[in-house]
Design an enzyme around this catalytic site. Structure first.
Site, short mmCIF file in Angstrom:
data_model
loop_
_atom_site.label_atom_id
_atom_site.label_comp_id
_atom_site.label_asym_id
_atom_site.label_seq_id
_atom_site.Cartn_x
_atom_site.Cartn_y
_atom_site.Cartn_z
N ASP A 177 0.90 -1.14 0.00
CA ASP A 177 0.00 0.00 0.00
C ASP A 177 0.95 1.20 0.00
OD1 ASP A 177 -1.46 2.30 0.86
OD2 ASP A 177 -3.06 0.97 1.52
N HIS A 178 1.08 1.83 -1.14
CA HIS A 178 2.19 2.80 -1.24
C HIS A 178 2.00 4.00 -0.31
CE1 HIS A 178 -0.39 5.01 -4.04
NE2 HIS A 178 0.43 6.04 -3.94
N HIS A 240 -5.80 2.78 0.99
CA HIS A 240 -5.07 3.95 1.50
C HIS A 240 -5.78 4.67 2.63
CE1 HIS A 240 -2.91 3.03 -2.07
NE2 HIS A 240 -3.62 3.75 -2.92
#
Ligand code: BG6
Length: 489
Positions: A177-178, A240
């Site tokens: 999950d950047h 996110h």
């Protein structure tokens, strides 16, 4: 010498993510000497590329003016291409041989990262084949990095997880999950747990509500095909936004270890109030952009974008009100919103503290502003504390003042790319900033109810003008509670 040595195998090496994020991140790790000279990157894809063609592509995506050609050339020499058919066992065997050669050539002790940056329908197949064809059977470690989406609902996520778990243990799986790689997202924990002045107030007695906004200027671009089946709910909120909520809401971990942090985060996911399908309309707003002007440019409606159904029901905006039913948070709404084609690119968290018990400075003209803690995640990075102070021109009036710390200005360098940190963490075997299966599971079960309600038309799809901050229904969501979205510019 404890810099990590590994072969990084990128599935989907000809794709967009590799070009935009992965090559440059590995390059920056190389320049900062975080990774050893002894590394190799093997790009895997369907196209019949040569090493040379692959290196050309890598070069294009890392090029900028201030780099020496020497650095670039020596970097590129570590890149190899392997043409591949995802369904063909012999393709894996050939890949295995290549990896063994790499190990010998660079004296890498069999450490392998398999990075899946491609269409998710093959994640399971690839994982199984890697094991069956012996590619994970080395003297070193093997790790699997998985890009989103991790399924499209709970049943599909369970299915996918079952498949990859046949070949990799949970500890070997790094679900990206950047947002968890972003500097200021990582800072949430530090701001909360390293400051005497926040943690005592961090609960329902002193916090009125928390607002999280992640707005984008870009539209759906060339991702219509993917986005039509996803929408803002699954594209941004399930991962996110909920991750940010969990970091804001979790209890202090007893230690800063992966296990302890994750287990506190998971408790937040478990405590998210499940909302009845018929009630969803009172908690979530979905919207779709119509034409408008974004930062001076006229842009088309979502329904006129490429690969989008002219009658599409896909939401490009979602706003929601969440409750976390535990002792700390009972009664505090967490408002979240995210969307495309909004007025500006901005990700911010605003913690609104409760009003003081009695306002001595109240007068009919103005009201006192609540104290706010603003965490700026992007594009600027920093924190702002909004307080009230005396107005010099009028004895008994107050005015809000802002104390701001701007992270970019202090370090005066670009903070590392999210992907740079995450790839490095994976090389070090640190899974803290990756999503554990339990988090994925609970977040899907939370999101599934919403998408079910929408599929069953239990809440209207609203529209909003491109370049705005979303549909008016998003404002009403807060207004009914006596709140409003604080500006995020
Ligand atoms: C991705 C979504 O996960 O995040 C994209 O798939 C979105 O649709 C992107 O644009 C936003 O990331 P960032 O880092 O630009 O906020």
């Amino acid at each position: 010498e404890n810099r990590p040595k590994a072969v990084i195998v990128i599935f989907g090496a000809t794709g967009d993510l590799a070009k935009r994020k992965l090559f440059i991140s590995i390059y920056r790790l190389f320049l900062s000497q975080k990774i050893d000279e002894d590394f190799a990157v093997v790009g895997v894809g369907r196209r019949p590329w040569s090493n040379h063609e692959f290196r050309e592509t890598v070069m294009k995506s890392i090029q900028s003016s201030d780099q020496s050609q020497n650095d670039i050339n020596s970097f590129l020499s570590h890149f190899y291409y392997h043409q591949f058919d995802v369904l063909e066992p012999s393709s894996y065997l050939e890949l295995g041989t290549l990896l063994t050669n790499m190990d010998e050539h660079y004296s890498i002790p069999g450490n392998r990262i398999f990075y899946l940056a491609m269409a998710p329908e093959f994640f399971g197949t690839i994982a199984k084949q890697l094991k069956e064809q012996g590619l994970t059977n080395t003297n070193g470690w093997s790790r699997l990095v998985i890009e989103k989406p991790f399924g499209h609902d709970l049943p599909s996520a369970i299915e996918l997880n079952k498949e990859i778990r046949e070949a990799f243990t949970e500890n070997q799986i790094y679900r990206i999950d950047h947002y968890l790689g972003k500097e200021m997202v990582q800072n949430i924990e530090v701001i909360r747990f390293a400051n005497a002045m926040f943690e005592p107030l961090w609960n329902n007695r002193f916090i009125s509500n928390i607002q999280i906004t992640s707005s984008e200027v870009l539209g759906v671009e060339d991702r219509g095909r993917y986005y039509e089946n996803s929408g803002a709910l699954k594209d941004m909120l399930q991962n996110h936004m909920l991750q940010i909520v969990s970091l804001l809401a979790m209890e202090p971990p007893i230690k800063l270890t992966t296990e302890e942090i994750r287990s506190e985060k998971v408790k937040v996911f478990k405590a998210l109030r499940k909302i009845d399908e018929n009630e969803i309309k009172n908690y979530f707003v979905r919207g779709q952009y119509v034409e408008g002007t974004v930062q001076g440019n006229q842009v088309p409606s979502y329904r006129d974008e490429d690969n989008v159904d002219p009658n599409s029901q896909t939401e490009t905006f979602v706003a929601g009100k969440l409750f976390i039913d535990n002792f700390r948070w009972a009664g505090v709404p967490f408002y979240i919103r995210t969307g495309k084609r909004m007025a500006l690119k901005s990700t911010k968290i605003i913690v609104q503290f409760s009003d003081i018990p009695m306002n001595l400075y109240y007068n009919t003209k103005e009201q006192m502003t609540p104290n706010l803690l603003i965490i700026h995640i992007q594009p600027d990075e920093g924190i702002t504390l909004q307080l009230n102070a005396k107005r010099s021109d009028a004895e008994s009036y107050t005015k809000p003042i802002q104390l701001t710390f701007n992270n970019n200005c202090v370090d005066c360098i670009n903070t590392p790319e999210a992907y740079e940190r995450l790839i490095y963490d994976c090389m070090l075997g640190d899974g803290t900033n990756f999503t554990h299966w339990d988090e994925v599971k609970y977040s899907w079960s939370f999101v599934d109810v919403i998408s079910q309600a929408w599929t069953n038309n239990l809440a209207p799809l609203t529209t909003y003008e491109s370049g705005s901050m979303g549909p008016k229904e998003s404002d009403s969501l807060l207004a009914t509670d006596g709140h409003n979205w604080w500006p995020v510019s």
